[in-house]
Design an enzyme around this catalytic site. Structure first.
Site, PDB file in Angstrom:
ATOM      1  N   ARG A 167      12.345   5.409   1.343  1.00  0.00           N
ATOM      2  CA  ARG A 167      11.043   5.875   1.866  1.00  0.00           C
ATOM      3  C   ARG A 167      11.355   6.983   2.850  1.00  0.00           C
ATOM      4  O   ARG A 167      12.000   6.751   3.876  1.00  0.00           O
ATOM      5  CB  ARG A 167      10.276   4.738   2.544  1.00  0.00           C
ATOM      6  CG  ARG A 167       9.058   5.229   3.301  1.00  0.00           C
ATOM      7  CD  ARG A 167       8.076   4.146   3.668  1.00  0.00           C
ATOM      8  NE  ARG A 167       7.344   3.696   2.494  1.00  0.00           N
ATOM      9  CZ  ARG A 167       6.223   2.966   2.559  1.00  0.00           C
ATOM     10  NH1 ARG A 167       5.713   2.619   3.719  1.00  0.00           N
ATOM     11  NH2 ARG A 167       5.615   2.597   1.452  1.00  0.00           N
ATOM     12  N   HIS A 179       3.722   8.640  -4.147  1.00  0.00           N
ATOM     13  CA  HIS A 179       3.983   7.192  -3.992  1.00  0.00           C
ATOM     14  C   HIS A 179       3.895   6.546  -5.377  1.00  0.00           C
ATOM     15  O   HIS A 179       3.000   5.753  -5.652  1.00  0.00           O
ATOM     16  CB  HIS A 179       2.944   6.608  -3.026  1.00  0.00           C
ATOM     17  CG  HIS A 179       3.295   5.257  -2.498  1.00  0.00           C
ATOM     18  ND1 HIS A 179       4.484   4.623  -2.757  1.00  0.00           N
ATOM     19  CD2 HIS A 179       2.586   4.406  -1.699  1.00  0.00           C
ATOM     20  CE1 HIS A 179       4.499   3.446  -2.142  1.00  0.00           C
ATOM     21  NE2 HIS A 179       3.362   3.281  -1.501  1.00  0.00           N
ATOM     22  N   ARG A 215       2.995  -5.072  -6.766  1.00  0.00           N
ATOM     23  CA  ARG A 215       4.099  -4.214  -6.338  1.00  0.00           C
ATOM     24  C   ARG A 215       5.429  -4.872  -6.736  1.00  0.00           C
ATOM     25  O   ARG A 215       6.356  -4.192  -7.169  1.00  0.00           O
ATOM     26  CB  ARG A 215       4.053  -3.992  -4.819  1.00  0.00           C
ATOM     27  CG  ARG A 215       2.862  -3.164  -4.337  1.00  0.00           C
ATOM     28  CD  ARG A 215       2.955  -1.712  -4.768  1.00  0.00           C
ATOM     29  NE  ARG A 215       4.171  -1.072  -4.324  1.00  0.00           N
ATOM     30  CZ  ARG A 215       4.362  -0.556  -3.107  1.00  0.00           C
ATOM     31  NH1 ARG A 215       3.380  -0.560  -2.240  1.00  0.00           N
ATOM     32  NH2 ARG A 215       5.508   0.028  -2.788  1.00  0.00           N
TER      33      ARG A 215
HETATM   34  N1   CP Z   1       1.122   0.395   0.129  1.00  0.00           N
HETATM   35  C1   CP Z   1       2.317   0.468   0.743  1.00  0.00           C
HETATM   36  O1   CP Z   1       3.230   1.159   0.301  1.00  0.00           O
HETATM   37  O2   CP Z   1       2.407  -0.289   1.862  1.00  0.00           O
HETATM   38  P1   CP Z   1       3.599  -0.281   2.924  1.00  0.00           P
HETATM   39  O3   CP Z   1       3.488   0.990   3.716  1.00  0.00           O
HETATM   40  O4   CP Z   1       3.346  -1.498   3.779  1.00  0.00           O
HETATM   41  O5   CP Z   1       4.899  -0.357   2.191  1.00  0.00           O
HETATM   42  N1  NVA Z   2      -1.046   7.600   2.451  1.00  0.00           N
HETATM   43  C1  NVA Z   2      -0.435   6.537   3.220  1.00  0.00           C
HETATM   44  C2  NVA Z   2       0.063   5.476   2.312  1.00  0.00           C
HETATM   45  C3  NVA Z   2       0.691   4.286   3.015  1.00  0.00           C
HETATM   46  C4  NVA Z   2       1.220   3.257   2.068  1.00  0.00           C
HETATM   47  C5  NVA Z   2       0.685   7.105   4.065  1.00  0.00           C
HETATM   48  O1  NVA Z   2       1.435   7.948   3.558  1.00  0.00           O
HETATM   49  O2  NVA Z   2       0.790   6.736   5.228  1.00  0.00           O
END
Ligand code: CP
Ligand code: NVA
Length: 314
Positions: free
Chosen positions: A113, A140, A298
């Site tokens: 991430r 994502h 997920r």
């Molecule tokens: N939706 C999602 O990716 O959540 P997190 O930021 O908690 O991983």
């Molecule tokens: N758009 C949001 C998604 C979080 C899972 C972000 O990037 O913070």
């Protein structure tokens, strides 16, 4: 099972062919059904990642991605190692390329991430093992695989269906745009003028024959849609909090807006959610919401993404 010669990275949906995406979604549903009622920690019967280790690196906060990837690799019979980048030399001054070279000699796949999509691309370019996008500022893809799996479980084939996105033209929407072109569902987007999706994502989708419509009008986007999707108005890394709250105020998903969608429309949100901002409590906690199912998925979708990376699917 032997790993393919060139690593199978899962960086973005637009890079994969429709057959691979279909194989991942179908494998996820099969695996989910085969372990219904089992304890979360028991490995699947075929344990396709037995003996394999997944490194999970987080530059940004996470709840779902962190726990679902760790649960996923365990359910595949493998093991995970989680670290924030701040705890690694990567968080000081070691390069992402050197990090990739080192980890490729210690683990069998890396999930990252990253705040900057370029970091993910650089890691993948230097890695000898599969690299998976666990969210960047640009996209994502793992979230959208779980969303699409959830929609198909509840509403069947994506063919001929319309998804309506309401709100920010952000990373999550980008992966919806990528998937729309690959899997053949229509996508309508309602967003303020200053927060449109990236033009290169739209141009690629158009070249691939996708029907992505962008408007500032929420009613126009949602009317007749089979799925309504939104996300936070302020993503990780966004600094213009007050300007965003002002710009997005007319873009809240409430019951009146949901009522314009198809009669059996469902609601999705990647979470974390902000009730009273992008969505009302009545919608996200109401009968049309599939957000908890999508969050669980997920795990299932990412197991099949990992299995695909290891050459066991597709
Ligand atoms: N939706 C999602 O990716 O959540 P997190 O930021 O908690 O991983
Ligand atoms: N758009 C949001 C998604 C979080 C899972 C972000 O990037 O913070």
């Amino acid at each position: 099972m032997s790993q393919p010669a060139a690593p199978r990275h899962f960086l973005d949906i637009w890079r994969l062919d429709a057959g691979a995406l279909r194989a991942i979604l179908d494998d996820a549903k099969t695996r989910k059904a085969a372990r219904r009622g089992w304890p979360q920690g028991r490995p699947d019967k075929d344990a396709p990642a037995a003996g394999r280790t997944l490194a999970m690196i987080f530059e940004l906060n996470s709840t779902r991605t962190r726990f679902s990837f760790d649960a996923a690799i365990r359910q595949l019979g493998g093991r995970g190692i989680i670290s924030t980048s701040a705890d690694m030399q990567l968080g000081r001054d070691e390069s992402v390329e050197d990090t990739a070279r080192i980890l490729s000699r210690m683990v069998d796949a890396v999930m990252l991430r990253a705040a900057d999509h370029a970091t993910l691309e650089a890691l993948a370019a230097a890695a000898g093992v599969p690299v998976i996008n666990g969210l960047t500022n640009r996209s994502h893809p793992c979230q959208i695989m779980a969303d699409l799996m959830t929609f198909e479980e509840h509403r069947g084939s994506l063919a001929g269906k319309t998804f309506a996105w309401v709100g920010d033209g952000n990373n999550v929407l980008a992966s919806y745009i990528h998937a729309s072109a690959k899997l053949g569902f229509k996508l309508t987007v309602a967003c303020p003028a200053g927060y449109r999706p990236r033009s290169d994502d739209l141009a690629r989708a158009e070249r691939e024959g996708a029907a992505v419509v962008v408007t500032e009008d929420t009613a126009e986007a949602v009317r007749g849609a089979h799925c309504v999707v939104t996300d936070t108005w302020v993503s990780m890394g966004d600094l213009d909090h007050d300007a965003r709250l002002a710009a997005f105020a007319p873009y809240q998903v409430d019951e009146a807006l949901m009522d314009l969608a198809a009669p059996d429309a469902v609601f999705l949100h990647c979470l974390p959610a902000h009730r009273g901002e992008e969505v009302t409590a009545q919608v996200i906690d109401g009968p049309r919401s599939l957000v908890w199912e999508a969050a669980e998925n997920r795990i299932h979708a990412q197991k099949s993404i990992l299995a695909w990376c290891f050459g066991a699917v597709g």
